[in-house]
Design a protein around this motif. Structure first.
Motif, PDB file in Angstrom:
ATOM      1  N   ASP A  43       0.613  -1.315   0.333  1.00  0.00           N
ATOM      2  CA  ASP A  43      -0.030   0.037   0.019  1.00  0.00           C
ATOM      3  C   ASP A  43       0.423   1.455  -0.208  1.00  0.00           C
ATOM      4  OD1 ASP A  43      -2.731  -1.359  -0.022  1.00  0.00           O
ATOM      5  OD2 ASP A  43      -2.563  -1.378   2.096  1.00  0.00           O
ATOM      6  N   ALA A  44       0.506   2.679  -0.033  1.00  0.00           N
ATOM      7  CA  ALA A  44       0.755   3.336  -0.826  1.00  0.00           C
ATOM      8  C   ALA A  44       0.443   5.119  -0.083  1.00  0.00           C
ATOM      9  CB  ALA A  44       0.950   3.788  -2.303  1.00  0.00           C
ATOM     10  N   GLY A  45      -0.167   4.333   0.451  1.00  0.00           N
ATOM     11  CA  GLY A  45      -0.610   5.832   1.597  1.00  0.00           C
ATOM     12  C   GLY A  45       0.214   6.845   2.229  1.00  0.00           C
ATOM     13  N   THR A  46       0.102   7.856   3.092  1.00  0.00           N
ATOM     14  CA  THR A  46       1.345   8.918   3.173  1.00  0.00           C
ATOM     15  C   THR A  46       2.198   8.159   3.477  1.00  0.00           C
ATOM     16  OG1 THR A  46       0.578   9.383   5.756  1.00  0.00           O
ATOM     17  CG2 THR A  46      -1.034  10.909   3.403  1.00  0.00           C
ATOM     18  N   GLY A  47       2.188   7.350   3.833  1.00  0.00           N
ATOM     19  CA  GLY A  47       3.425   7.060   4.932  1.00  0.00           C
ATOM     20  C   GLY A  47       4.299   6.530   3.560  1.00  0.00           C
ATOM     21  N   ILE A  48       4.377   6.215   2.605  1.00  0.00           N
ATOM     22  CA  ILE A  48       5.164   6.257   1.678  1.00  0.00           C
ATOM     23  C   ILE A  48       5.979   6.974   1.301  1.00  0.00           C
ATOM     24  CG2 ILE A  48       3.745   6.967  -0.837  1.00  0.00           C
ATOM     25  CD1 ILE A  48       4.608   3.696  -1.909  1.00  0.00           C
ATOM     26  N   ARG A  49       5.663   7.969   1.765  1.00  0.00           N
ATOM     27  CA  ARG A  49       6.731   9.060   1.092  1.00  0.00           C
ATOM     28  C   ARG A  49       8.481   9.554   2.382  1.00  0.00           C
ATOM     29  NH1 ARG A  49       7.505  14.080   4.445  1.00  0.00           N
ATOM     30  NH2 ARG A  49       8.650  15.709   3.385  1.00  0.00           N
ATOM     31  N   LYS A  50       7.917   8.872   3.374  1.00  0.00           N
ATOM     32  CA  LYS A  50       9.321   8.500   4.164  1.00  0.00           C
ATOM     33  C   LYS A  50       9.871   7.616   3.734  1.00  0.00           C
ATOM     34  CE  LYS A  50      10.591   8.791   9.139  1.00  0.00           C
ATOM     35  NZ  LYS A  50      10.784   8.729  10.274  1.00  0.00           N
ATOM     36  N   LEU A  51       8.827   6.598   3.674  1.00  0.00           N
ATOM     37  CA  LEU A  51      10.122   5.256   2.718  1.00  0.00           C
ATOM     38  C   LEU A  51      11.163   5.558   1.749  1.00  0.00           C
ATOM     39  CD1 LEU A  51      10.254   2.456   2.061  1.00  0.00           C
ATOM     40  CD2 LEU A  51       8.524   2.370   1.276  1.00  0.00           C
ATOM     41  N   GLY A  52      10.182   6.357   0.394  1.00  0.00           N
ATOM     42  CA  GLY A  52      10.429   7.024  -0.688  1.00  0.00           C
ATOM     43  C   GLY A  52      12.324   8.200  -0.068  1.00  0.00           C
TER      44      GLY A  52
END
Length: 274
Positions: A43-52
């Motif tokens: 999944d790509a909720g807003t948490g994916i920003r930090k992962l990126g």
């Protein structure tokens, strides 16, 4: 296998004081193997920003891919994608995957292109820069050299899929946005059998749940029942309600651990080593 939570909140992100111990970003979980292995993202909720941001600091050897698998495509599970830094890097290879026999998706790419139309976002999907593949597979299992990944269609408005990842002798089950109804979903219990880690939706308390029938979520009590019946080693509860602050969730965790000792509420940044 290393599992890391980047987003644990459900429905909408929260940023107020008193809501940050467990995290305010919506759903995103990453699975890492060796340094030269692909990165699997659920999944790509807003948490994916930090992962990126974290991935941009890593060296990507030729052939190493970022694979994003989706439980479903409700807003809180895709809204972070336009802010995922590797998607703007021409050297990155990103596979967007939906897996399951019961999928009814005419055009997977269009789901992401729509939310990046000029009305909603200044950069179009085609101008992001990374090398994208949009892969729609109407099967419930894919095998690879070190294991397999399976899906199970569970109850949620519009449908959603649980994932079972088996790799290097370890098992991770990811089951968010699931509504059991009046009785427990025994097929999910079987799907989660003997998992080393079960990540399970627990947006509501048992007292709240009757007020939200049909909304597509579970209580922490139901998640524990699944873990107990499936002989799960560790249970992580996720998709925290945006109305539940840190004090509330700490009390929920205390109650859960009285019932199931190896039960934890998912926190952003927490890693699990298997």
């Amino acid at each position: 296998m290393r599992i890391k939570f980047f987003g644990t909140r459900g429905s909408i992100p929260v940023c107020e004081n008193g809501y940050q111990e467990f995290g305010g970003n919506t759903t995103c979980v990453a699975v890492f193997g060796d340094t030269d292995s692909d990165v699997l993202v659920f999944d790509a909720g807003t948490g994916i920003r930090k992962l990126g941001k974290e991935l941009m600091q890593q060296e990507f050897l030729p052939g190493r891919k970022i694979v994003i698998a989706f439980s479903h495509f409700h807003w809180d599970h895709i809204q972070g994608f336009p802010f995922f830094a590797p998607a703007y890097d021409p050297s990155k290879e990103i596979h967007i995957i939906a897996l399951g026999k019961d999928l009814h998706i005419p055009d997977l790419k269009n789901i992401f292109a729509k939310q990046m139309e000029s009305t909603y976002f200044p950069v179009s999907l085609d101008n992001m820069g990374a090398n994208f593949s949009f892969i729609l597979k109407n099967v419930n299992e894919e095998t690879f050299p070190d294991g397999s990944i399976k899906t199970y269609l569970h109850s949620h408005p519009g449908g959603a899929h649980s994932y079972r990842l088996e790799a290097d002798g370890k098992v991770l089950v990811y089951a968010t946005d699931i509504e059991h109804g009046l009785i427990l979903d025994e097929k999910l219990v079987e799907f989660a059998k003997n998992a080393d880690v079960l990540i399970h939706d627990a947006q509501y308390t048992p007292e709240e749940l009757p007020n939200y029938r049909g909304w597509g979520h579970s209580s922490w009590e139901q998640a524990i029942q699944v873990a107990e019946k499936a002989n799960v080693k560790k249970l992580f509860l996720t998709h925290h309600d945006p109305e539940h602050n840190d004090d509330f969730l700490l009390e929920v965790e205390r109650l859960c651990q009285e019932r199931f000792a190896n039960c934890f509420l998912a926190r952003e940044g927490v890693q699990i080593e298997l």
